[in-house]
Design a protein around this motif. Structure first.
Motif, PDB file in Angstrom:
ATOM      1  N   THR A  45       0.832  -1.193   0.000  1.00 50.89           N
ATOM      2  CA  THR A  45       0.000   0.000   0.000  1.00 50.89           C
ATOM      3  C   THR A  45       0.870   1.247   0.000  1.00 50.89           C
ATOM      4  O   THR A  45       2.089   1.161  -0.149  1.00 50.89           O
ATOM      5  N   ASN A  46       0.249   2.397   0.153  1.00 50.52           N
ATOM      6  CA  ASN A  46       0.969   3.666   0.246  1.00 50.52           C
ATOM      7  C   ASN A  46       0.059   4.693   0.906  1.00 50.52           C
ATOM      8  O   ASN A  46      -1.160   4.514   0.944  1.00 50.52           O
ATOM      9  N   PRO A  47       0.613   5.759   1.436  1.00 48.58           N
ATOM     10  CA  PRO A  47      -0.211   6.747   2.133  1.00 48.58           C
ATOM     11  C   PRO A  47      -1.332   7.337   1.277  1.00 48.58           C
ATOM     12  O   PRO A  47      -2.451   7.546   1.765  1.00 48.58           O
ATOM     13  N   GLU A  48      -1.078   7.599   0.008  1.00 48.11           N
ATOM     14  CA  GLU A  48      -2.093   8.213  -0.840  1.00 48.11           C
ATOM     15  C   GLU A  48      -3.278   7.269  -1.068  1.00 48.11           C
ATOM     16  O   GLU A  48      -4.433   7.704  -1.093  1.00 48.11           O
ATOM     17  N   GLU A  49      -2.998   5.989  -1.234  1.00 48.80           N
ATOM     18  CA  GLU A  49      -4.067   5.005  -1.397  1.00 48.80           C
ATOM     19  C   GLU A  49      -4.926   4.940  -0.131  1.00 48.80           C
ATOM     20  O   GLU A  49      -6.157   4.873  -0.202  1.00 48.80           O
ATOM     21  N   LEU A  50      -4.274   4.990   1.018  1.00 46.39           N
ATOM     22  CA  LEU A  50      -5.008   4.939   2.280  1.00 46.39           C
ATOM     23  C   LEU A  50      -5.845   6.198   2.482  1.00 46.39           C
ATOM     24  O   LEU A  50      -6.985   6.133   2.947  1.00 46.39           O
ATOM     25  N   ILE A  51      -5.309   7.357   2.105  1.00 44.74           N
ATOM     26  CA  ILE A  51      -6.068   8.606   2.176  1.00 44.74           C
ATOM     27  C   ILE A  51      -7.267   8.529   1.237  1.00 44.74           C
ATOM     28  O   ILE A  51      -8.376   8.957   1.585  1.00 44.74           O
ATOM     29  N   GLY A  52      -7.063   7.969   0.049  1.00 46.62           N
ATOM     30  CA  GLY A  52      -8.170   7.818  -0.900  1.00 46.62           C
ATOM     31  C   GLY A  52      -9.284   6.950  -0.339  1.00 46.62           C
ATOM     32  O   GLY A  52     -10.468   7.287  -0.462  1.00 46.62           O
ATOM     33  N   ALA A  53      -8.926   5.845   0.289  1.00 45.09           N
ATOM     34  CA  ALA A  53      -9.934   4.965   0.882  1.00 45.09           C
ATOM     35  C   ALA A  53     -10.686   5.690   1.996  1.00 45.09           C
ATOM     36  O   ALA A  53     -11.918   5.609   2.094  1.00 45.09           O
ATOM     37  N   ALA A  54      -9.951   6.429   2.828  1.00 43.57           N
ATOM     38  CA  ALA A  54     -10.581   7.170   3.915  1.00 43.57           C
ATOM     39  C   ALA A  54     -11.528   8.232   3.366  1.00 43.57           C
ATOM     40  O   ALA A  54     -12.650   8.406   3.865  1.00 43.57           O
ATOM     41  N   HIS A  55     -11.091   8.948   2.325  1.00 43.86           N
ATOM     42  CA  HIS A  55     -11.919  10.014   1.774  1.00 43.86           C
ATOM     43  C   HIS A  55     -13.165   9.444   1.099  1.00 43.86           C
ATOM     44  O   HIS A  55     -14.277   9.963   1.286  1.00 43.86           O
ATOM     45  N   ALA A  56     -13.019   8.380   0.328  1.00 44.73           N
ATOM     46  CA  ALA A  56     -14.165   7.765  -0.346  1.00 44.73           C
ATOM     47  C   ALA A  56     -15.184   7.267   0.677  1.00 44.73           C
ATOM     48  O   ALA A  56     -16.397   7.465   0.516  1.00 44.73           O
ATOM     49  N   GLY A  57     -14.702   6.638   1.734  1.00 51.35           N
ATOM     50  CA  GLY A  57     -15.600   6.130   2.763  1.00 51.35           C
ATOM     51  C   GLY A  57     -16.303   7.247   3.516  1.00 51.35           C
ATOM     52  O   GLY A  57     -17.517   7.189   3.761  1.00 51.35           O
ATOM     53  N   CYS A  58     -15.567   8.267   3.885  1.00 55.66           N
ATOM     54  CA  CYS A  58     -16.122   9.397   4.619  1.00 55.66           C
ATOM     55  C   CYS A  58     -17.169  10.124   3.776  1.00 55.66           C
ATOM     56  O   CYS A  58     -18.274  10.418   4.243  1.00 55.66           O
ATOM     57  N   PHE A  59     -16.829  10.403   2.534  1.00 53.16           N
ATOM     58  CA  PHE A  59     -17.745  11.095   1.632  1.00 53.16           C
ATOM     59  C   PHE A  59     -19.032  10.295   1.439  1.00 53.16           C
ATOM     60  O   PHE A  59     -20.133  10.848   1.485  1.00 53.16           O
ATOM     61  N   SER A  60     -18.917   8.983   1.238  1.00 53.97           N
ATOM     62  CA  SER A  60     -20.095   8.140   1.016  1.00 53.97           C
ATOM     63  C   SER A  60     -21.039   8.175   2.218  1.00 53.97           C
ATOM     64  O   SER A  60     -22.262   8.266   2.065  1.00 53.97           O
ATOM     65  N   MET A  61     -20.463   8.114   3.422  1.00 54.61           N
ATOM     66  CA  MET A  61     -21.290   8.188   4.630  1.00 54.61           C
ATOM     67  C   MET A  61     -21.929   9.566   4.778  1.00 54.61           C
ATOM     68  O   MET A  61     -23.108   9.683   5.145  1.00 54.61           O
TER      69      MET A  61
END
Length: 141
Positions: A44-60
């Motif tokens: 993985t990498n930090p940007e991928e993890l930030i992307g997952a966090a942002h996608a999840g947060c936005f969806s909720m």
């Protein structure tokens, strides 16, 4: 409320390697390295993890805003593309692009787009960034 994650790194930038873990255990010593961040290495990498966090947060957040307008989605699918760019002798994340596809029975397109924009502006992860956040939202039947 607090959530924690940790990282461990050994070695130099290009020849080193590290692991990331989360308090929940969902990530448990997941490998990351120069190769996984700047090349096509496995891990993985930090940007991928930030992307997952942002996608999840936005969806909720979108689900919440839709509920305030008496709409319930059958599905909300969000992809976050985090742009890592060389800037001023280092690297920066100047932009995140959210791509949203949602199925909401009986939804008004204008109200949907309004809700998506409100979710983009107000999800806690969006507020974290000092970056341009763009959105491509489509209501599907």
């Amino acid at each position: 409320m607090k959530r924690t994650a940790s990282a461990h790194w050994q070695g130099g930038l290009k020849d080193g390697k590290g692991t990331v873990s989360t308090e929940s255990g969902v990530l448990d010593q997941q490998q990351y390295s120069f190769g996984t961040r700047f090349e096509d290495g496995k891990g993985t990498n930090p940007e991928e993890l930030i992307g997952a966090a942002h996608a999840g947060c936005f969806s909720m957040a979108l689900s919440m805003v839709l509920g305030e307008h008496d709409m319930v989605a059958d599905s909300i699918d969000t992809k976050a593309t985090v742009h890592l760019e060389e800037k001023d002798g280092g690297f920066a994340v100047p932009k995140v692009h959210l791509e949203l596809r949602a199925s909401i029975p009986g939804a008004d397109v204008d109200k949907f787009l309004e809700a998506a924009e409100a979710a983009k502006e107000n999800c806690p992860i969006s507020k974290l960034f000092n970056a341009e956040i763009t959105l491509d939202a489509k209501l599907e039947s």
